[in-house]
Design an enzyme around this catalytic site. Structure first.
Site, short mmCIF file in Angstrom:
data_model
loop_
_atom_site.label_atom_id
_atom_site.label_comp_id
_atom_site.label_asym_id
_atom_site.label_seq_id
_atom_site.Cartn_x
_atom_site.Cartn_y
_atom_site.Cartn_z
N SER A 150 -3.73 6.72 -9.86
CA SER A 150 -3.11 7.95 -9.32
C SER A 150 -1.74 8.18 -9.94
O SER A 150 -1.36 9.31 -10.26
CB SER A 150 -3.01 7.88 -7.80
OG SER A 150 -2.42 6.66 -7.41
N VAL B 297 -2.18 2.41 -9.81
CA VAL B 297 -2.00 2.73 -11.21
C VAL B 297 -2.74 4.01 -11.64
O VAL B 297 -2.17 4.84 -12.36
CB VAL B 297 -2.36 1.50 -12.09
CG1 VAL B 297 -3.82 1.13 -11.99
CG2 VAL B 297 -1.97 1.72 -13.52
N ASP C 88 2.07 -9.90 -8.23
CA ASP C 88 1.11 -8.97 -8.82
C ASP C 88 0.09 -9.79 -9.61
O ASP C 88 0.47 -10.56 -10.48
CB ASP C 88 1.86 -8.02 -9.77
CG ASP C 88 1.09 -6.74 -9.99
OD1 ASP C 88 0.62 -6.17 -9.00
OD2 ASP C 88 0.96 -6.32 -11.15
N GLU D 192 -3.95 -11.90 3.75
CA GLU D 192 -4.25 -12.90 4.79
C GLU D 192 -4.87 -12.21 6.01
O GLU D 192 -5.69 -12.79 6.71
CB GLU D 192 -2.99 -13.67 5.19
CG GLU D 192 -2.46 -14.59 4.09
CD GLU D 192 -3.34 -15.80 3.79
OE1 GLU D 192 -4.53 -15.82 4.19
OE2 GLU D 192 -2.85 -16.72 3.12
N TYR E 55 -1.49 -8.16 4.09
CA TYR E 55 -2.75 -7.50 3.80
C TYR E 55 -3.84 -8.53 3.47
O TYR E 55 -4.88 -8.56 4.12
CB TYR E 55 -2.55 -6.54 2.63
CG TYR E 55 -3.77 -5.74 2.23
CD1 TYR E 55 -4.24 -4.71 3.03
CD2 TYR E 55 -4.43 -5.98 1.03
CE1 TYR E 55 -5.34 -3.96 2.66
CE2 TYR E 55 -5.53 -5.23 0.65
CZ TYR E 55 -5.98 -4.22 1.46
OH TYR E 55 -7.08 -3.47 1.09
N LYS F 181 -6.91 -9.64 5.89
CA LYS F 181 -8.33 -9.42 5.56
C LYS F 181 -9.11 -10.74 5.57
O LYS F 181 -10.28 -10.78 5.96
CB LYS F 181 -8.44 -8.76 4.19
CG LYS F 181 -7.90 -7.33 4.13
CD LYS F 181 -8.88 -6.30 4.68
CE LYS F 181 -8.41 -4.88 4.39
NZ LYS F 181 -9.32 -3.87 4.90
N ASP G 174 4.09 -5.91 -19.56
CA ASP G 174 3.99 -5.46 -20.96
C ASP G 174 2.74 -4.61 -21.22
O ASP G 174 2.48 -4.21 -22.35
CB ASP G 174 4.04 -6.66 -21.91
CG ASP G 174 2.83 -7.58 -21.72
OD1 ASP G 174 1.94 -7.25 -20.90
OD2 ASP G 174 2.78 -8.63 -22.37
P1 NAD Z 1 -6.97 4.97 2.89
O1 NAD Z 1 -5.55 4.61 3.20
O2 NAD Z 1 -7.23 6.24 2.18
O3 NAD Z 1 -7.85 4.94 4.19
C1 NAD Z 1 -7.55 4.18 5.32
C2 NAD Z 1 -7.68 5.09 6.53
O4 NAD Z 1 -7.45 4.31 7.69
C3 NAD Z 1 -6.68 6.23 6.53
O5 NAD Z 1 -7.34 7.45 6.80
C4 NAD Z 1 -5.71 5.87 7.65
O6 NAD Z 1 -5.12 6.99 8.26
C5 NAD Z 1 -6.62 5.07 8.57
N1 NAD Z 1 -5.90 4.13 9.41
C6 NAD Z 1 -4.92 3.27 9.05
N2 NAD Z 1 -4.48 2.59 10.11
C7 NAD Z 1 -5.21 3.01 11.16
C8 NAD Z 1 -5.21 2.68 12.54
N3 NAD Z 1 -4.37 1.76 13.04
N4 NAD Z 1 -6.10 3.31 13.35
C9 NAD Z 1 -6.95 4.25 12.87
N5 NAD Z 1 -6.98 4.62 11.56
C10 NAD Z 1 -6.11 4.00 10.73
O7 NAD Z 1 -7.55 3.73 2.07
P2 NAD Z 1 -8.96 3.60 1.33
O8 NAD Z 1 -8.67 3.41 -0.10
O9 NAD Z 1 -9.90 4.65 1.75
O10 NAD Z 1 -9.44 2.19 1.91
C11 NAD Z 1 -10.39 2.07 2.98
C12 NAD Z 1 -10.65 0.60 3.25
O11 NAD Z 1 -11.14 -0.03 2.06
C13 NAD Z 1 -9.41 -0.17 3.69
O12 NAD Z 1 -9.79 -1.07 4.71
C14 NAD Z 1 -9.01 -0.94 2.46
O13 NAD Z 1 -8.38 -2.15 2.77
C15 NAD Z 1 -10.35 -1.17 1.77
N6 NAD Z 1 -10.19 -1.32 0.31
C16 NAD Z 1 -9.95 -0.23 -0.48
C17 NAD Z 1 -9.77 -0.41 -1.84
C18 NAD Z 1 -9.53 0.76 -2.78
O14 NAD Z 1 -9.43 0.54 -3.99
N7 NAD Z 1 -9.44 1.98 -2.30
C19 NAD Z 1 -9.83 -1.69 -2.39
C20 NAD Z 1 -10.05 -2.78 -1.54
C21 NAD Z 1 -10.25 -2.58 -0.19
#
Ligand code: NAD
Length: 343
Positions: free
Chosen positions: A192, A190, A281, A150, A148, A152, A209
């Protein structure tokens, strides 16, 4: 909001953040194309948008090329929680890299502005606090989270190369922990997990802890930051941190959630169960948001207490079991058609 209505593609539009972004952009008068393969997203996130004339749902996997006439693209498609992205790490890396390449090619072909949802995980287990965008991170490139973080990091590099080589108007945001209504009840994160456990009268599980800290940004604040970043002028590609700089320990978070949820049926607070920390972590992660304040005029406005109350209310309104999302083992065949693993 913008004066001119645009046609906007949101990949991962049926996910937690994407579905709220769809809603807000539709309210702003834009045409929204929501692209998703429903691997971690859920139909119920966007069911209420399906009848709207300016909303289109495209079932597609970003590891396959796509062509659409669009003005702007938010590239959010990627499993976001360790629970999901570690299930099939090779696929996670493919989604990041192939997805970004297809989306960048589309943006270049159509002359669209494109925003990448990057992550605070690019900082790894940081030794600088809080983390500014200039910090290069402390990432384990061969650890279980590398698929994840690397992935990004490589995508950020691709975005900047498209900007340098083709003058593509790119935007990169580094999103820190975000929570709110619509988040996955079973994503292993955490907020949810604590809410689900507190509502089900189950022991609250704390890894380590409980002294390790995190900061949590409310969904609506984050969406506002994404839209502001897309709206900035061409000369500011980022990366920019978007997150809430107020830190809270896991023990304090557990207590706050238990207080908001209220006592269990037997009038007691749920017990706390301590478990060993997972590998890699991070002990602490907190955004320095000076750049977002200066360039976007953005900072979070929703307090943790307000945001958690809204999130707990939403959790009370849903049936957890119907929110178990599709499996990460879903694969596309060569025609890009999805094969569904049991939901
Ligand atoms: P999420 O899992 O709810 O949303 C990701 C969506 O992408 C899902 O609907 C999933 O079905 C879709 N998806 C996954 N692989 C796919 C593919 N190959 N083709 C098409 N659709 C695909 O996650 P989120 O929390 O909404 O996160 C959205 C973005 O924000 C992600 O890129 C995530 O890395 C980034 N992000 C989120 C958080 C957070 O706290 N929620 C933090 C850092 C980065």
């Amino acid at each position: 909001m913008t004066s001119r209505a645009k046609r906007i593609l949101i990949t991962g539009g049926a996910g937690f953040l994407g579905s709220h972004l769809c809603e807000v952009l539709l309210r702003g008068g834009h045409e929204v194309i929501c692209l998703d393969n429903f691997s971690t997203g859920h139909e119920s996130n966007i069911a209420h948008l399906l009848g709207q004339p300016n909303f289109e749902l495209v079932r597609h996997d970003v590891t396959e090329p796509i062509d659409r006439e669009v003005d702007e693209i938010y590239n959010l498609a990627c499993p976001a929680s360790p629970e999901y992205y570690q299930t099939d790490p090779i696929r996670t890396m493919k989604i990041s890299l192939l997805g970004a390449i297809h989306i960048l090619e589309l943006a270049q072909r159509r002359g669209a502005k494109v925003l990448q949802a990057s992550t605070s995980e690019v900082y790894g287990d940081p030794d600088v606090h809080p983390q500014p965008e200039t910090y290069r991170g402390l990432v384990n490139p061969v650890g279980p989270r590398a698929c994840y973080n690397e992935g990004k990091r490589a995508v950020e590099s691709l975005f900047m190369d498209y900007r340098r080589m083709y003058k593509l108007p790119v935007r990169i945001v580094r999103i820190f922990n975000t929570y709110g209504p619509g988040m996955h009840p079973f994503d292993g994160r955490v907020v949810s997990t604590f809410i689900r456990q507190a509502l089900s009268d189950r022991a609250i599980t704390i890894f380590g802890d409980g002294s390790q800290t995190r900061s949590f940004c409310f969904r609506d604040d984050l969406t506002d930051g994404l839209i502001r970043m897309m709206g900035t002028d061409r000369e500011f590609p980022g990366p920019v941190n978007l997150g809430n700089p107020n830190e809270i320990s896991m023990s304090d978070l557990a207590q706050t959630i238990c207080r908001i949820v209220g006592p269990t049926e037997n009038g007691q607070e749920p017990p706390i169960a301590y478990r060993p920390l997972p590998e890699d972590d991070p002990r602490r992660r907190c955004p320095d948001i000076s750049l977002a304040k200066k360039t976007l005029g953005w900072e979070p406005t929703v307090s943790l207490e307000q945001g958690l109350r809204q999130t707990v209310d939403w959790f009370r309104s849903i049936d957890f079991e119907t929110r178990r999302t599709g499996s990460m083992s879903e694969q596309s065949d060569s025609a890009g058609m999805l094969k569904w693993a049991g939901r």
